[in-house]
Write an enzyme that holds these catalytic residues in place. Structure first.
Site, mmCIF file in Angstrom:
data_model
loop_
_atom_site.group_PDB
_atom_site.id
_atom_site.type_symbol
_atom_site.label_atom_id
_atom_site.label_comp_id
_atom_site.label_asym_id
_atom_site.label_seq_id
_atom_site.Cartn_x
_atom_site.Cartn_y
_atom_site.Cartn_z
ATOM 1 N N VAL A 22 2.606 -5.315 3.490
ATOM 2 C CA VAL A 22 2.000 -6.157 4.513
ATOM 3 C C VAL A 22 2.373 -7.605 4.197
ATOM 4 O O VAL A 22 2.210 -8.050 3.067
ATOM 5 C CB VAL A 22 0.463 -6.029 4.523
ATOM 6 C CG1 VAL A 22 -0.108 -6.816 5.682
ATOM 7 C CG2 VAL A 22 0.051 -4.579 4.591
ATOM 8 N N LYS B 280 3.200 -5.463 9.182
ATOM 9 C CA LYS B 280 3.224 -4.309 8.281
ATOM 10 C C LYS B 280 4.523 -3.555 8.448
ATOM 11 O O LYS B 280 4.830 -3.090 9.548
ATOM 12 C CB LYS B 280 2.061 -3.365 8.597
ATOM 13 C CG LYS B 280 0.743 -4.083 8.580
ATOM 14 C CD LYS B 280 -0.423 -3.142 8.643
ATOM 15 C CE LYS B 280 -1.696 -3.956 8.447
ATOM 16 N NZ LYS B 280 -2.876 -3.132 8.276
ATOM 17 N N ASP C 86 -9.321 6.369 10.984
ATOM 18 C CA ASP C 86 -9.429 5.991 9.575
ATOM 19 C C ASP C 86 -10.400 4.820 9.429
ATOM 20 O O ASP C 86 -10.115 3.865 8.728
ATOM 21 C CB ASP C 86 -8.025 5.634 9.043
ATOM 22 C CG ASP C 86 -7.988 5.567 7.517
ATOM 23 O OD1 ASP C 86 -8.898 6.133 6.870
ATOM 24 O OD2 ASP C 86 -7.068 4.939 6.966
ATOM 25 N N GLY D 258 0.851 -1.182 0.000
ATOM 26 C CA GLY D 258 0.000 0.000 0.000
ATOM 27 C C GLY D 258 0.879 1.221 0.000
ATOM 28 O O GLY D 258 2.094 1.119 -0.162
ATOM 29 N N GLY D 259 0.243 2.357 0.176
ATOM 30 C CA GLY D 259 0.991 3.601 0.171
ATOM 31 C C GLY D 259 2.022 3.646 1.274
ATOM 32 O O GLY D 259 3.084 4.230 1.112
ATOM 33 N N MET D 260 1.721 3.008 2.403
ATOM 34 C CA MET D 260 2.617 3.164 3.542
ATOM 35 C C MET D 260 3.723 2.119 3.571
ATOM 36 O O MET D 260 4.704 2.284 4.260
ATOM 37 C CB MET D 260 1.830 3.121 4.851
ATOM 38 C CG MET D 260 1.298 1.760 5.212
ATOM 39 S SD MET D 260 0.784 1.658 6.941
ATOM 40 C CE MET D 260 -0.723 2.584 6.937
ATOM 41 N N GLY D 261 3.596 1.069 2.829
ATOM 42 C CA GLY D 261 4.613 0.035 2.872
ATOM 43 C C GLY D 261 4.043 -1.298 2.443
ATOM 44 O O GLY D 261 3.137 -1.342 1.621
#
Lengths: 204, 811
Positions: free
Chosen positions: B92, B109, B202, B87-90
């Site tokens: 999984v 994650k 979120d 994903g955008g953050m890294g």
């Protein structure tokens, strides 16, 4: 919910599967998805940022990547797969824009292009537009006898992939990629002649 | 040109480019072997390359560094089995670890490393304790977290395999009541987290998975806070992108405008989710809408009634097992009202909690009247003007804007809504800090939170640093915030930080509020209490008396406020040995509290505890023990065994029993208390120090009785430890410092170090006189003991002089 995204969640996955199996039509439709995403981002961005603010293509492609990756979670097999599609889409976005700009300049018919002003944020000059169109034409000619070279140029110049990334992606060696790359751009530069030199560093 | 020929050109070019410039020409000629056309082509291309070797070398786009696939790697105890997604953050991963022979699978994650990942790691460490305490069957458990060997932060969460909430409901064609039942379980999980101070930030269908057995599971709880506002995602451009990526579809107005995030933010997201579950549409999103359009709608556009979205939408109705007209009728009325209440723009006008939202849904399901009321424009105007009464010009403009909503431009109403959101955000900030502190110290879960004073203190310090900037020109709001902060520092035992804030809050309120405003009474009480805790009792007493006077006048409206002031005054009277007065005010406070909140409440426990102390100090031991038992049972019921106040109550009961002659039992009690206190609040907390001092006294008594040098040595060590803690946390002139020095002198004397004991006893007397200006019983006792020490040392003249100076008869 049906209108949540113009591309429903399953579609990209299906297209990816088909495209990785060599389905050119699926690949083309995938490019269309990314194309839409790129232009939509550019459009949205222009509305929130002051006029005259240059939209980096870097941000544009990253955002498209992040959005589509988030939308689809794990379904992009790897980032190279995405950038292969994105580089094609980016090429089309920019070249389409350049062609429209030149057509307008020459007093031709201006079609209805709601996103045109958004792409203006990329701030292509007339000279850059000319060079982009010429490069696009030359790349197409190059692909006729040197498809790998043309692909490498597109992946690097429009997709931002490094030679190492490209080597991994094409299952080749970095050395081979460098050879093909150097030869291809020498050929392209000769093809473009007078139109050379306006495009580097744009938006980066 | 064809492919074959190009291959030759490319090969020769490659060799030439690798060669030195001087060899190049010869090499090319040789390689072309007399093929002039080939030679011309190669030379021409080589010239292009030599002229401009950088041509097309700088891509139009640049991409972030390649992310790795860590499959097969080990991260902490976790072994990475395969990639689940990016994903955008890294990334999984699916990961496993072995625990007691069993294999545990989890989702790991890895957060992509960026410039601020140190900040992410730091925040994660602060949050981890809190997150790890979220145990709920509908919340994916945080299992672990830390930093990978290559310095990237990672989280490990319970592995959940399921389908996003809305998709699952539609796939299963769940009816409205079934959807509501499922939604209730989600509300309960959110409420559970809120009670433990974790806001999700979120919430969205993609973060709520439903497993095959129909259990909803909430993912990523609390992670948003750790990541929020940090630039942790690669390049700066990408950072911006990432932040913008936070799903605006479920973002509350305060998230769009950069306001304070509170539990009401999650209530809003729950409202959006409920809207979609019921109506199958998003409240604002339309085809072709851009992100800024959507953000503007979130901030300023009133959502359509869910029932109004149904007509003609056969697919949506079908997925709910109904036809459109039946579905529209089902939603119209209560369900419409409930959803819109959760979706209100101002956080304070939504449901106060996820539990309240759930309760209304339960009422609907049970056929009872719901609490939600439709919104009205008039109400909105009144509220808005009310909030802005300080600024006449501004409110006049706003009234115009709101009343003329139908004719004013979208831009204007949008601006007004943003302003409203901003003012609200500030108010929410104070509320957020207050509720945070109440939760940290208050009725629930305080034992684990109190140990985590680091994060509480960090929060207080940060808010204090922003006071002057954030509340410039808004004095009433600023006073609210200062009051909250003073209270927070006070609760941490940081009285020196608390006092100036409390003083300033009182002064501000006296300046800007009407003279009889109840907030002034509250400020008087808080400052009086803090001064009492600092040992400034002469100044504290009139403040608390004034607080009692004001609150007695207002006691019909707010009896609990009067009880609070009476309680605090009683504690001060106890501390200044005015026991009959203490007994009187504490009896009144206890009666009010038992009548208003019942015997299972912490307020009853606190006041009963103080009243028992007053009895004890007057040697009314039976009343003391009886009252202390009430205190203990109230506190155990209200806050649990491990709470600080429960431990204090236990400590008192131990002291009362000790007074009854059970020294051995009391010593065991104190040792247990010390263990708990050190664990809960740290060994240098003033409350812990009191336990240490009590233990020291008992140990010293036993040491004297049994002539045990080991016990006396332990007693001295304990006394000195308590002394250091009191000096550090209460200041060198605090009465507790005098008391501790007094006890220490006795122990040192018993260990045969007479001269040193005299010095310590002199210090005790000096501090005691400064902190108890009335030179009461306590000081007289110290003088007597000092005289005794002089005599023991053989200096009867000094002893006599001292006794004469203080008028103390020889013991």
């Amino acid at each position: 919910m049906a209108d949540a995204h113009p591309h429903d969640d399953g579609e990209i996955t299906r297209l990816l599967h088909a495209a990785s199996g060599g389905d050119r039509e699926a690949f083309g439709r995938l490019v269309g998805v990314v194309y839409d995403e790129l232009t939509r981002i550019a459009h949205g961005r222009l509305r929130v940022e002051p006029v005259g603010h240059t939209l980096g293509t870097t941000g544009l492609v990253h955002e498209a990547y992040l959005r589509l990756a988030a939308q689809e979670r794990a379904n992009w097999q790897n980032r190279e797969q995405f950038f292969a599609v994105a580089s094609e889409a980016m090429r089309r976005v920019l070249v389409d824009h350049a062609r429209r700009r030149l057509r307008g300049k020459r007093g031709g018919h201006v079609e209805h292009v709601p996103l045109d002003d958004a792409i203006d944020a990329v701030a292509l000059t007339d000279a850059q537009s000319e060079e982009l169109v010429a490069l696009d034409d030359a790349l197409t000619r190059l692909a006729a006898f040197n498809p790998e070279g043309a692909r490498i140029v597109q992946l690097h110049f429009f997709g931002g992939l490094s030679q190492g990334d490209i080597a991994t992606m094409l299952d080749s060696s970095e050395r081979t990629v460098r050879r093909q790359w150097s030869a291809a751009r020498a050929w392209l530069r000769r093809e473009l002649r007078g139109n050379v030199g306006t495009l580097t560093g744009l938006g980066a | 040109m064809n492919a074959e020929r190009w291959a030759r050109v490319e090969a020769i070019l490659a060799e030439a480019m690798d060669a030195t410039p001087s060899d190049r020409q010869q090499l090319v000629r040789a390689a072309c072997g007399g093929d002039e056309a080939l030679h011309a082509e190669v030379v021409s291309l080589l010239a292009q390359w030599e002229t401009d070797p950088e041509y097309l070398a700088h891509p139009l786009v640049e991409v972030p560094a390649a992310t790795r696939d860590r499959t097969g790697e080990a991260i902490g105890p976790w072994e990475i089995t395969h990639l689940l997604g990016r994903g955008g953050m890294g990334e999984v991963y699916h990961a496993v670890r072995r625990v007691d022979g069993a294999v545990q699978a989890a989702a790991l994650k890895v957060i992509r490393r960026g410039r601020d990942s140190d900040e992410v790691i730091r925040r994660f460490r602060l949050e981890r304790r809190i997150l790890a305490q979220l145990h709920h069957p509908n919340i994916a458990q945080l299992l672990d977290g830390g930093v990978t060997p290559d310095q990237q932060p990672y989280f490990v969460m319970e592995l959940v395999e399921g389908t996003p909430l809305t998709t699952w409901c539609d796939d299963q064609r769940r009816g409205i009541r079934e959807r509501l039942a499922l939604f209730l379980r989600i509300c309960e999980a959110v409420e559970h987290a809120h009670q433990r101070l974790v806001v999700h930030r979120d919430l969205k269908p993609g973060n709520i998975l439903v497993t095959t057995d129909g259990t909803p599971k909430l993912l990523d709880f609390g992670i948003g806070k750790v990541l929020e506002g940090t630039e942790s995602f690669g390049t700066s451009i990408e950072t911006r992108t990432e932040l913008r990526l936070l799903t605006p579809e479920y973002a509350a107005p305060e998230q769009v405008t950069g306001g304070a995030i509170t539990t009401a933010t999650d209530v809003y997201a729950l409202g959006v989710i409920l809207y979609e579950l019921l109506a199958g549409e998003h409240p604002y999103r339309r085809p072709g809408m851009t992100r800024p359009d959507l953000e503007a709608a979130v901030v300023s556009e009133p959502p359509a009634l869910p029932s109004a979205r149904i007509p003609g939408n056969v697919a949506v109705a079908h997925a709910r097992g109904l036809d459109p007209s039946t579905l529209a009728r089902t939603l119209a009325g209560d369900l419409d009202t409930i959803v819109l209440m959760a979706l209100r723009k101002e956080a304070s006008r939504r449901y106060p909690s996820a539990a309240a939202l759930a309760e209304d849904i339960r009422r609907y399901l049970d056929g009872r009247p719901v609490s939600a009321r439709p919104d009205t424009i008039g109400y909105r105007v009144r509220k808005f003007v009310g909030r802005n009464r300080g600024s006449v010009v501004a409110s006049a403009a706003i009234v115009t804007a709101l009343v003329g909503v139908a004719v004013t431009s979208v831009v204007t109403s949008r601006r007004v809504a943003r302003e409203a959101a901003r003012v609200q955000a500030e108010r929410d900030k104070a509320l957020e800090v207050r509720s945070f502190l109440l939760e940290m110290f208050g009725a629930t879960g305080a034992d684990q939170a109190v140990g985590d004073t680091v994060s509480v203190r960090a929060l207080l310090d940060r808010q204090r640093a922003q006071l002057n900037v954030a509340y410039a020109g808004r004095d009433a709001l600023k006073a609210d915030m200062m009051e909250v902060l003073a209270d927070g520092y006070d609760r941490l035992g940081l009285y020196r930080e608390a006092e100036p804030l409390a003083r300033e809050a009182l002064a501000l309120r006296q300046r800007v509020l009407p003279p009889d405003h109840p907030d002034i009474g509250a400020s008087l009480n808080l400052l009086g209490w803090i001064l009492h805790e600092r040992g400034e009792r002469e100044e504290a007493e009139p403040l608390l008396l004034e607080a009692v006077r004001r609150r007695r006048a207002d006691s019909t409206r707010a009896p609990e406020a009067l009880a609070r002031s009476l309680n605090d005054l009683g504690v001060l009277y106890n501390a200044t040995q005015q026991y009959p007065a203490a007994t009187a005010v504490l009896r009144e406070a206890l009666a009010i509290r038992r009548a208003t909140v019942g015997d299972q409440h912490r307020a009853v426990g606190i006041t009963a505890n103080n009243l028992a102390a007053a009895f004890y100090l007057q040697r009314q031991l039976d009343s003391a023990v009886t009252t202390q038992r009430l205190a203990l049972s109230a506190l155990q019921a209200a806050v649990g065994r491990d709470h600080q106040r429960t431990t204090v109550a236990l400590s008192n009961l131990a002291a009362f029993r000790r007074a009854g002659g059970d020294a051995a039992g009391a010593e065991a009690d104190y040792r247990e208390l010390l263990e708990r206190q050190s664990r809960l609040q740290g060994r240098d907390h003033p409350v812990t120090a009191r336990v240490i001092l009590s233990l020291a006294s008992i140990v010293a008594e036993r040491g004297v009785r049994d002539s045990s040098s080991a016990l006396l040595a332990e007693a001295e060590g304990l006394s000195r430890e308590a002394l250091a803690a009191f000096e550090l946390r209460l200041g060198p002139d605090h009465p507790m410092v005098a008391t501790t020095l007094d006890r220490l002198a006795g122990v040192v004397s018993a260990r045969g170090r007479g001269r040193e004991a005299i010095t310590i006893q002199q210090r005790a007397l000096a501090v005691g006189r400064r902190s108890n200006p009335d030179t009461g019983q306590v000081v007289r006792g110290m003088v007597g003991r000092l005289a005794a020490l002089w005599r023991q040392a053989g200096d009867t003249a000094a002893a006599k002089a001292l006794s004469q100076q203080y008028g103390v008869p020889r013991p």
